[in-house]
Design an enzyme around this catalytic site. Structure first.
Site, PDB file in Angstrom:
ATOM      1  N   LYS A 157       5.806  -4.766  -4.296  1.00  0.00           N
ATOM      2  CA  LYS A 157       7.406  -4.697  -4.037  1.00  0.00           C
ATOM      3  C   LYS A 157       8.438  -4.332  -2.803  1.00  0.00           C
ATOM      4  O   LYS A 157       9.016  -4.975  -2.347  1.00  0.00           O
ATOM      5  CB  LYS A 157       8.341  -3.095  -5.083  1.00  0.00           C
ATOM      6  CG  LYS A 157       9.296  -3.654  -4.483  1.00  0.00           C
ATOM      7  CD  LYS A 157       9.894  -2.661  -6.481  1.00  0.00           C
ATOM      8  CE  LYS A 157      11.682  -2.972  -6.387  1.00  0.00           C
ATOM      9  NZ  LYS A 157      11.820  -4.111  -7.035  1.00  0.00           N
ATOM     10  N   GLU A 208      17.806 -17.943  -8.284  1.00  0.00           N
ATOM     11  CA  GLU A 208      16.986 -16.980  -8.294  1.00  0.00           C
ATOM     12  C   GLU A 208      16.244 -16.583  -9.608  1.00  0.00           C
ATOM     13  O   GLU A 208      15.546 -15.907 -10.148  1.00  0.00           O
ATOM     14  CB  GLU A 208      18.307 -15.706  -8.024  1.00  0.00           C
ATOM     15  CG  GLU A 208      17.780 -14.046  -8.568  1.00  0.00           C
ATOM     16  CD  GLU A 208      17.284 -13.525  -7.816  1.00  0.00           C
ATOM     17  OE1 GLU A 208      16.478 -14.071  -6.729  1.00  0.00           O
ATOM     18  OE2 GLU A 208      16.256 -12.744  -8.253  1.00  0.00           O
ATOM     19  N   LYS A 210      12.479 -15.145 -10.827  1.00  0.00           N
ATOM     20  CA  LYS A 210      11.772 -14.180 -11.054  1.00  0.00           C
ATOM     21  C   LYS A 210      11.038 -15.100 -12.789  1.00  0.00           C
ATOM     22  O   LYS A 210      10.480 -14.670 -13.359  1.00  0.00           O
ATOM     23  CB  LYS A 210      13.298 -13.984 -12.208  1.00  0.00           C
ATOM     24  CG  LYS A 210      14.187 -13.266 -11.879  1.00  0.00           C
ATOM     25  CD  LYS A 210      13.869 -11.824 -11.249  1.00  0.00           C
ATOM     26  CE  LYS A 210      13.525 -11.850 -10.380  1.00  0.00           C
ATOM     27  NZ  LYS A 210      13.960 -11.562  -8.560  1.00  0.00           N
ATOM     28  N   HIS A 235      17.925 -36.951  -5.914  1.00  0.00           N
ATOM     29  CA  HIS A 235      17.754 -36.917  -4.859  1.00  0.00           C
ATOM     30  C   HIS A 235      15.631 -36.950  -4.781  1.00  0.00           C
ATOM     31  O   HIS A 235      15.657 -36.916  -3.482  1.00  0.00           O
ATOM     32  CB  HIS A 235      18.152 -36.511  -3.313  1.00  0.00           C
ATOM     33  CG  HIS A 235      19.831 -36.109  -3.690  1.00  0.00           C
ATOM     34  ND1 HIS A 235      19.701 -37.807  -2.572  1.00  0.00           N
ATOM     35  CD2 HIS A 235      20.836 -35.749  -4.016  1.00  0.00           C
ATOM     36  CE1 HIS A 235      21.337 -37.430  -2.645  1.00  0.00           C
ATOM     37  NE2 HIS A 235      21.667 -36.424  -3.566  1.00  0.00           N
ATOM     38  N   GLU A 278       7.506 -15.417 -10.947  1.00  0.00           N
ATOM     39  CA  GLU A 278       6.997 -14.049 -10.121  1.00  0.00           C
ATOM     40  C   GLU A 278       6.529 -13.468 -11.527  1.00  0.00           C
ATOM     41  O   GLU A 278       5.412 -12.509 -11.017  1.00  0.00           O
ATOM     42  CB  GLU A 278       8.340 -13.617  -9.941  1.00  0.00           C
ATOM     43  CG  GLU A 278       8.024 -12.064  -9.238  1.00  0.00           C
ATOM     44  CD  GLU A 278       9.216 -11.599  -8.290  1.00  0.00           C
ATOM     45  OE1 GLU A 278      10.558 -11.956  -8.748  1.00  0.00           O
ATOM     46  OE2 GLU A 278       8.819 -10.763  -7.343  1.00  0.00           O
ATOM     47  N   TRP A 321      -2.628  -2.867  -1.513  1.00  0.00           N
ATOM     48  CA  TRP A 321      -2.352  -4.227  -2.059  1.00  0.00           C
ATOM     49  C   TRP A 321      -3.365  -4.761  -0.063  1.00  0.00           C
ATOM     50  O   TRP A 321      -3.168  -5.332   0.330  1.00  0.00           O
ATOM     51  CB  TRP A 321      -0.819  -4.546  -1.762  1.00  0.00           C
ATOM     52  CG  TRP A 321      -0.568  -5.919  -2.323  1.00  0.00           C
ATOM     53  CD1 TRP A 321      -0.716  -6.374  -2.661  1.00  0.00           C
ATOM     54  CD2 TRP A 321      -0.724  -7.077  -0.545  1.00  0.00           C
ATOM     55  NE1 TRP A 321      -0.042  -7.908  -2.971  1.00  0.00           N
ATOM     56  CE2 TRP A 321      -0.357  -8.364  -1.111  1.00  0.00           C
ATOM     57  CE3 TRP A 321      -0.964  -7.297   0.644  1.00  0.00           C
ATOM     58  CZ2 TRP A 321       0.448  -9.088  -0.843  1.00  0.00           C
ATOM     59  CZ3 TRP A 321      -0.449  -8.136   1.037  1.00  0.00           C
ATOM     60  CH2 TRP A 321      -0.131  -9.556   0.442  1.00  0.00           C
ATOM     61  N   CYS A 372       0.948  -0.983   0.112  1.00  0.00           N
ATOM     62  CA  CYS A 372       0.212  -0.205  -0.089  1.00  0.00           C
ATOM     63  C   CYS A 372       0.709   0.951  -0.032  1.00  0.00           C
ATOM     64  O   CYS A 372       1.835   1.520   0.751  1.00  0.00           O
ATOM     65  CB  CYS A 372      -0.696   0.405   1.198  1.00  0.00           C
ATOM     66  SG  CYS A 372      -2.537  -1.355   1.537  1.00  0.00           S
ATOM     67  N   ASN A 408      -1.410   2.405   5.778  1.00  0.00           N
ATOM     68  CA  ASN A 408      -0.166   1.398   5.002  1.00  0.00           C
ATOM     69  C   ASN A 408       0.049   0.706   6.409  1.00  0.00           C
ATOM     70  O   ASN A 408       0.088   1.245   7.363  1.00  0.00           O
ATOM     71  CB  ASN A 408       1.075   1.773   4.202  1.00  0.00           C
ATOM     72  CG  ASN A 408       1.934   0.808   4.293  1.00  0.00           C
ATOM     73  OD1 ASN A 408       1.728  -0.262   4.008  1.00  0.00           O
ATOM     74  ND2 ASN A 408       3.034   1.752   4.356  1.00  0.00           N
ATOM     75  N   GLY A 409      -0.027  -0.575   6.816  1.00  0.00           N
ATOM     76  CA  GLY A 409      -0.325  -1.601   7.335  1.00  0.00           C
ATOM     77  C   GLY A 409      -1.020  -2.633   7.878  1.00  0.00           C
ATOM     78  O   GLY A 409      -2.740  -2.332   7.326  1.00  0.00           O
ATOM     79  N   ARG A 464       4.227   0.022  -4.794  1.00  0.00           N
ATOM     80  CA  ARG A 464       3.145  -1.496  -3.304  1.00  0.00           C
ATOM     81  C   ARG A 464       2.535  -1.426  -3.684  1.00  0.00           C
ATOM     82  O   ARG A 464       1.708  -2.283  -2.060  1.00  0.00           O
ATOM     83  CB  ARG A 464       3.567   0.294  -2.439  1.00  0.00           C
ATOM     84  CG  ARG A 464       4.208   1.606  -2.433  1.00  0.00           C
ATOM     85  CD  ARG A 464       5.035   2.558  -1.319  1.00  0.00           C
ATOM     86  NE  ARG A 464       4.726   1.559   0.045  1.00  0.00           N
ATOM     87  CZ  ARG A 464       5.711   1.701   0.534  1.00  0.00           C
ATOM     88  NH1 ARG A 464       6.823   1.983   0.707  1.00  0.00           N
ATOM     89  NH2 ARG A 464       4.988   1.047   1.811  1.00  0.00           N
TER      90      ARG A 464
HETATM   91  O1  M6R Z   1      13.171  -5.134  -0.489  1.00  0.00           O
HETATM   92  P1  M6R Z   1      14.076  -6.595  -0.580  1.00  0.00           P
HETATM   93  O2  M6R Z   1      15.226  -6.320  -0.620  1.00  0.00           O
HETATM   94  O3  M6R Z   1      13.465  -6.810   1.598  1.00  0.00           O
HETATM   95  O4  M6R Z   1      12.580  -7.377  -0.146  1.00  0.00           O
HETATM   96  C1  M6R Z   1      12.207  -8.483  -0.467  1.00  0.00           C
HETATM   97  C2  M6R Z   1      11.456  -9.813  -0.970  1.00  0.00           C
HETATM   98  O5  M6R Z   1      10.338  -9.203  -0.978  1.00  0.00           O
HETATM   99  C3  M6R Z   1      11.810  -9.176  -3.073  1.00  0.00           C
HETATM  100  O6  M6R Z   1      13.620  -9.855  -3.058  1.00  0.00           O
HETATM  101  C4  M6R Z   1      11.014 -10.598  -3.752  1.00  0.00           C
HETATM  102  O7  M6R Z   1      11.885 -11.195  -3.636  1.00  0.00           O
HETATM  103  C5  M6R Z   1      11.039  -9.956  -5.080  1.00  0.00           C
HETATM  104  N1  M6R Z   1      10.363  -9.365  -5.764  1.00  0.00           N
HETATM  105  C6  M6R Z   1      12.006 -10.974  -6.083  1.00  0.00           C
HETATM  106  O8  M6R Z   1      12.317 -10.463  -7.322  1.00  0.00           O
END
Ligand code: M6R
Length: 596
Positions: free
Chosen positions: A591, A473, A477, A496, A480, A78, A2, A104-105, A31
């Site tokens: 984000k 990673e 990507k 395994h 996500e 959000w 948010c 927000n929160g 956000r």
């Molecule tokens: O702001 P941060 O680095 O703490 O965020 C951590 C994760 O929420 C963030 O890396 C998330 O996994 C990304 N959207 C991945 O691309």
């Protein structure tokens, strides 16, 4: 999660506040983006317009651009409490419609507060936790609170949880009050407008100076100007800093998506990463060397970068470090002590799980090294040492350049631990140059590969050593932003269990550059190919086992992740676009993850 922003035009000649709020909401959309709304004070009337959808969709539907008045607050949501509905969208108001709140929160005790308010005759119009706030404020004012700021202070004493909220009162010519606890809130000073927002990005081009609020502090904006109060209600003097124009730039520079722009910013970001941070790197390195135990804590992409960091510490500085994902960190809190260094990694600097872990670490007397990108963030406030990535705002929800820069910071930190920072920097600069050349030539091929593979349901990413974390990673990507199931794992683990899932044509990304892991990863890829897998090799060396080769240049061995992750980001990007997904706004995500 948010984004909130308020704008107060102080000289009566500024453009309508709602227009500035709308501009801020567009810049805060990273956000959260499931609904949006604005409340503006037009004369004596508080007008609220809100709905589900992206900011621009709601803006068109409800003509938010045309809302008049010199005070307004806005929200991009959000959802946490209550579904994605118009009624649950913010702003929320009291029953008389004289106080509007954006939040927000999470208000954890909202159920009890809601019951009390219902008993007192309040009729709720949403399922949100937020709605208790305007009703409590209205009650406090009715009970004789001398000002909205004082009402906010009183109400905060009843709230449990984490919050940053803005309240706009229609009375007395309009008053806007903001407060925060465990969620960010920054005040921006423009020529004729005062802003209060979740992030400096929101008002970046519209304000020249900024002042972040600390927990419990209150800002009050009226026609008479801006005042700050502490948690006891005493007036505070607060200094402001210049807004960093480079940071506040959210231009896409001609790219169709932020993610693509941010991928292509990496060569430069790599070369510039950690510039001006030598003292912080050396101080943090000394703290790490003096510690009995070293623990990284982070989430998502930042955790993957940390996993690479621990290999650097071991390989370069012979220091063992553990990585505990921040959402699990609390369960290890008993083993923290003053001889522990916790390296807390978060590009946003406000991820709730990381912040919670750092609080526990501080309570145990541990030393905290904060690695952050966003200026003036919560994690920066909490660190004994702060290392900044300095790669500018990252707007796409998928972390790209911040991942690469986190990796670089750990590489430099490991070199600082053995007094070879200069050598580390030289290696990094070379990697940055190579990455620039690589990205130029790669785009078309990866687009074609994505077009060929866009119908697949499952992907596996394998690698060993630093490349294992890179595999995790790469998989993150893909899932996500393109909504394809993808798993990253150590190549040696495939047999395994996961090998049972390999069928003819199953794509496997084998990350096997020319380092100590190459031969064994190739063997694991060959075992998978024998079961029909389609092998995409990511390497500087060719191999017969590859059905497709993503060729990267040779580089100093530990820096391979810096060269091979950007192609994997680019592949995920093209997959998302090929499948009709918006890579900048993946469904269900945001984000900054400011809830636990
Ligand atoms: O702001 P941060 O680095 O703490 O965020 C951590 C994760 O929420 C963030 O890396 C998330 O996994 C990304 N959207 C991945 O691309």
């Amino acid at each position: 999660m948010c984004g909130i922003i308020g704008c107060f035009g102080t000289n009566g000649v500024a453009e309508p506040a709602a227009r500035s709020v709308l501009e801020g909401l567009r810049r805060l959309e990273y956000r959260g983006y499931d609904s949006a709304g604005v409340a503006a004070l037009d004369g004596c009337t508080l007008v609220v317009r809100k709905d589900v959808g992206y900011v621009d969709q709601v803006a068109v539907r409800f003509e938010l651009e045309d809302m008049t008045g010199t005070v307004a607050v806005g929200h991009t949501r959000w959802a946490t409490h209550g579904g994605v509905t118009q009624g649950n969208a913010h702003p929320h108001t009291d029953m008389a419609g004289r106080i509007a709140v954006v939040h927000n929160g999470i208000i954890e005790n909202y159920r009890a507060l809601r019951d009390d308010l219902t008993d007192a005759g309040v009729v709720f119009r949403s399922e949100t936790d937020t709605e208790v706030i305007p009703h409590l404020l209205a009650m406090a004012m009715a009970d004789g609170c001398p000002s909205l700021a004082e009402a906010v202070r009183k109400v905060c004493a009843r709230l449990q949880g984490s919050y940053a909220f803005l309240a706009l009162s229609a009375d007395g010519g309009g008053t806007m009050v903001g407060v925060r606890k465990d969620n960010p809130l920054v005040v921006g000073f423009g020529d004729s407008q005062i802003f209060v927002a979740s992030d400096v990005l929101a008002f970046g081009p519209m304000a020249s100076r900024m002042a972040p609020l600390l927990d419990g502090e209150i800002v009050e904006v009226t026609m008479a100007g801006v005042r700050f109060f502490d948690v006891y209600g005493s007036e505070l003097a607060k200094n402001s800093d210049a807004v960093d124009i480079v940071w506040a730039n959210t231009d896409r520079n001609g790219h169709p998506h932020y993610m693509l722009k941010e991928i292509f910013e990496q060569p430069r970001a790599v070369c510039e990463c950690g510039a001006g941070e030598d003292d912080s790197l050396v101080d943090a390195a000394l703290a790490i060397l003096g510690a009995r135990q070293v623990v990284f804590t982070a989430c998502g992409t930042s955790r993957h970068a940390s996993l690479i960091g621990r290999y650097f510490f071991s390989k370069i500085a012979r220091r063992f470090a553990d990585v505990v994902m921040a959402s699990e960190f609390g369960y290890f809190a008993r083993s923290l002590n003053p001889q522990t260094v916790v390296i807390a990694v978060s590009q946003s600097g406000e991820t709730a799980d990381v912040i919670a872990g750092v609080k526990l670490a501080r309570q145990a007397g541990a030393h905290v090294v904060s690695v952050v990108n966003r200026p003036a963030c919560l994690l920066e406030e909490m660190g004994d040492h702060v290392i900044r990535l300095g790669c500018g705002a990252e707007v796409g929800v998928a972390a790209t350049k911040t991942f690469t820069c986190e990796v670089i910071v750990f590489y430099l930190l490991a070199h600082a631990m053995v007094n070879r920072l200069k050598q580390g920097r030289a290696n990094v600069e070379r990697a940055g140059e190579l990455l620039g050349e690589l990205l130029q030539g790669l785009n078309g091929g990866l687009w074609k590969l994505a077009a060929d593979l866009k119908g697949r349901d499952h992907f596996y990413y394998i690698g060993r050593g630093v490349n294992f974390a890179a595999a995790m990673e790469g998989a993150l990507k893909l899932k996500e932003i393109s909504y394809i199931h993808a798993e990253g794992m150590p190549a040696g683990e495939l047999k395994h269990g996961t090998l049972a899932l390999i069928e003819p044509g199953t794509p496997i990304m084998a990350i096997c550059p020319n380092d100590e892991t190459h031969a064994e990863t190739i063997s694991n890829a060959t075992e998978a190919k024998a079961r029909g897998a389609f092998i995409i090799g990511v390497s500087d060396l060719p191999s017969e086992v590859f059905d497709y080769w993503i060729k990267i240049p040779a580089v100093s061995p530990l820096l391979y992740p810096v060269l091979l992750i950007p192609p994997l980001q680019l592949f995920a990007y093209h997959m998302a676009v090929a499948r009709g997904c918006d890579p900048d706004k993946p469904r269900n995500l945001a984000k900054s993850v400011t809830v636990k």
